[in-house]
Design an enzyme around this catalytic site. Structure first.
Site, PDB file in Angstrom:
ATOM      1  N   LYS A  41      -6.913 -23.488 -27.222  1.00  0.00           N
ATOM      2  CA  LYS A  41      -6.261 -23.177 -25.949  1.00  0.00           C
ATOM      3  C   LYS A  41      -6.973 -23.894 -24.804  1.00  0.00           C
ATOM      4  O   LYS A  41      -8.065 -24.440 -24.967  1.00  0.00           O
ATOM      5  CB  LYS A  41      -6.286 -21.669 -25.709  1.00  0.00           C
ATOM      6  CG  LYS A  41      -7.678 -21.071 -25.560  1.00  0.00           C
ATOM      7  CD  LYS A  41      -7.617 -19.573 -25.338  1.00  0.00           C
ATOM      8  CE  LYS A  41      -9.020 -18.976 -25.209  1.00  0.00           C
ATOM      9  NZ  LYS A  41      -8.977 -17.528 -24.941  1.00  0.00           N
ATOM     10  N   ARG A 139      -7.646  -5.213 -23.383  1.00  0.00           N
ATOM     11  CA  ARG A 139      -6.904  -6.348 -22.842  1.00  0.00           C
ATOM     12  C   ARG A 139      -5.580  -6.431 -23.589  1.00  0.00           C
ATOM     13  O   ARG A 139      -4.676  -5.649 -23.343  1.00  0.00           O
ATOM     14  CB  ARG A 139      -7.747  -7.627 -22.967  1.00  0.00           C
ATOM     15  CG  ARG A 139      -7.212  -8.809 -22.188  1.00  0.00           C
ATOM     16  CD  ARG A 139      -8.143 -10.007 -22.242  1.00  0.00           C
ATOM     17  NE  ARG A 139      -8.357 -10.505 -23.598  1.00  0.00           N
ATOM     18  CZ  ARG A 139      -9.041 -11.611 -23.891  1.00  0.00           C
ATOM     19  NH1 ARG A 139      -9.596 -12.320 -22.915  1.00  0.00           N
ATOM     20  NH2 ARG A 139      -9.186 -12.019 -25.134  1.00  0.00           N
ATOM     21  N   TYR A 261     -24.252 -31.348   3.247  1.00  0.00           N
ATOM     22  CA  TYR A 261     -23.589 -30.369   4.106  1.00  0.00           C
ATOM     23  C   TYR A 261     -24.484 -29.163   4.381  1.00  0.00           C
ATOM     24  O   TYR A 261     -25.281 -28.736   3.547  1.00  0.00           O
ATOM     25  CB  TYR A 261     -22.303 -29.882   3.459  1.00  0.00           C
ATOM     26  CG  TYR A 261     -21.177 -30.897   3.482  1.00  0.00           C
ATOM     27  CD1 TYR A 261     -20.623 -31.350   4.667  1.00  0.00           C
ATOM     28  CD2 TYR A 261     -20.657 -31.390   2.290  1.00  0.00           C
ATOM     29  CE1 TYR A 261     -19.592 -32.269   4.687  1.00  0.00           C
ATOM     30  CE2 TYR A 261     -19.614 -32.310   2.282  1.00  0.00           C
ATOM     31  CZ  TYR A 261     -19.087 -32.744   3.491  1.00  0.00           C
ATOM     32  OH  TYR A 261     -18.066 -33.654   3.490  1.00  0.00           O
TER      33      TYR A 261
END
Length: 372
Positions: A41, A139, A261
């Protein structure tokens, strides 16, 4: 190989030979007669479903697990492949396509069972399916109440050939976890309602818990792709991927200044820096800012500053001058910096690193003894 294959780009090596070696390791751990249903998958965990399936198929693996219908349709169909849909079928239309293509759904609740049984009845066929039951994962899978309905009403599966009874382990990678023992007990209890039907329980981690978890088929995923499926620091699997970052620019800091940054790292005069062509758009997650480690010719080098979209900055001060001047690529992932290492630095799991765009934009090279 690093400079010859891709002199001016970051590139990813995916070693299909190592995936096959991992497949053989799994097979050696199995009890006699147990089969392997390879989990491919999420584009084979981001590594390329087409290439991975072809390699495993030629090695003798003919069972493959994918999440859904769309993923299944990407696999080249042959009579010898069995393709399992882990999310099942959610509608009559999906069920009709799955039947036409010969896919086998994992049926996770009564509504899916009813749809599949109806399609089979309309076609006057017996259609294969896996029935998934929930033993504690919470699940996918039938609840205790749904199992009782299923076992007391045989008409619900009158046109279904149950290929396997399945459940999924939640804590198999955590050694001696009480949930694992409880799930195994629950699974064995529910199997008594389905005499003579094959069973599949173990994921990658479950395989290494011993034969009591193997039943008739195991479903390895992460282990095939080099992720450590055990609680041991020693990974029994082979590393499969190598990511080499191209050095776009080399800098020697002339005066104290912030790097990147948000000014999260201050460089001092004399520091040697590499600017690497790889950033969070390539799956090198931002949480590796000031935490990531890279490797170059015997030296481990820290990532400094914030990971940006297309670049990371690496402190290369440890390198001798000659090596600093001549090197073109550094290892971001590979033999010395494993996928599990990166996950640890990023405070996440290896699955997330591997499947979330990792190396998605860079050039890919498949290493194999065969042509796929």
């Amino acid at each position: 190989m690093k400079s010859t294959l891709s002199p001016n780009n970051t590139f990813l090596n995916i070693n299909l030979n190592k995936i096959l070696e991992n497949y053989r390791i799994v097979e050696k751990h199995l009890k006699k007669g147990c089969e392997v249903g390879a989990v491919v998958k999420a584009n084979a965990y981001g590594l390329g479903q087409e290439q991975v399936v072809q390699a495993l198929y030629q090695e003798g693996c003919h069972k493959f697990c994918v999440s859904n219908l769309d993923e299944a349709l990407q696999i080249e169909r042959t009579l010898e492949k069995e393709i399992y849909l882990m999310h099942g079928i959610g509608s009559i239309e999906m069920a009709e396509i799955a039947r036409e293509e010969g896919f086998i759904p994992m049926l996770n609740h009564l509504e899916q069972i009813k749809i599949w049984n109806l399609i089979a009845k309309e076609k006057s066929e017996k259609l294969k399916a896996i029935i998934q039951i929930d033993t504690g994962m919470g699940r996918f899978g039938l609840s205790n109440t749904e199992i009782k309905k299923l076992t007391t009403d045989p008409d619900l599966v009158s046109n279904i050939e149950i290929d396997y009874i399945m459940s999924h382990m939640s804590c198999a990678e955590q050694e001696n976890h009480p949930a694992t023992v409880k799930q195994l007990q629950e699974f064995k209890k529910y199997l008594e309602f389905f005499p003579g039907v094959k069973a599949t329980f173990a994921n990658s981690a479950g395989i290494f818990l011993g034969e009591d978890f193997h039943f008739d088929m195991v479903r390895p995923g992460c282990a095939l792709y080099g992720i450590n499926p055990t609680s041991s620091e020693l990974n029994p699997m082979n590393s499969v991927v190598e990511l080499y970052g191209y050095i776009v620019q080399k800098r020697i800091i002339e005066k104290e200044q912030f790097i990147g940054y948000r000014a999260q790292y201050k460089a001092t005069p004399g520091e040697k820096l590499f600017v690497i062509e790889c950033g969070y758009a390539d799956g090198y997650v931002r949480s590796l800012s000031n935490k990531g480690i890279c490797y170059a010719e015997g030296y481990f080098l820290p990532v400094v500053g914030i990971v940006s979209m297309d670049a990371i900055i690496v402190n290369a001060s440890a390198l001798p001058t000659a090596l600093f001047d001549e090197i073109t690529h550094i290892e971001l992932l590979g033999e010395h910096i494993t996928i599990d290492d990166i996950a640890k630095y990023a405070n996440t799991i290896s699955y997330e690193i591997l499947t979330t765009r990792f190396g998605n934009r860079c050039k890919r090279f498949y290493i194999s003894d065969n042509n796929y």
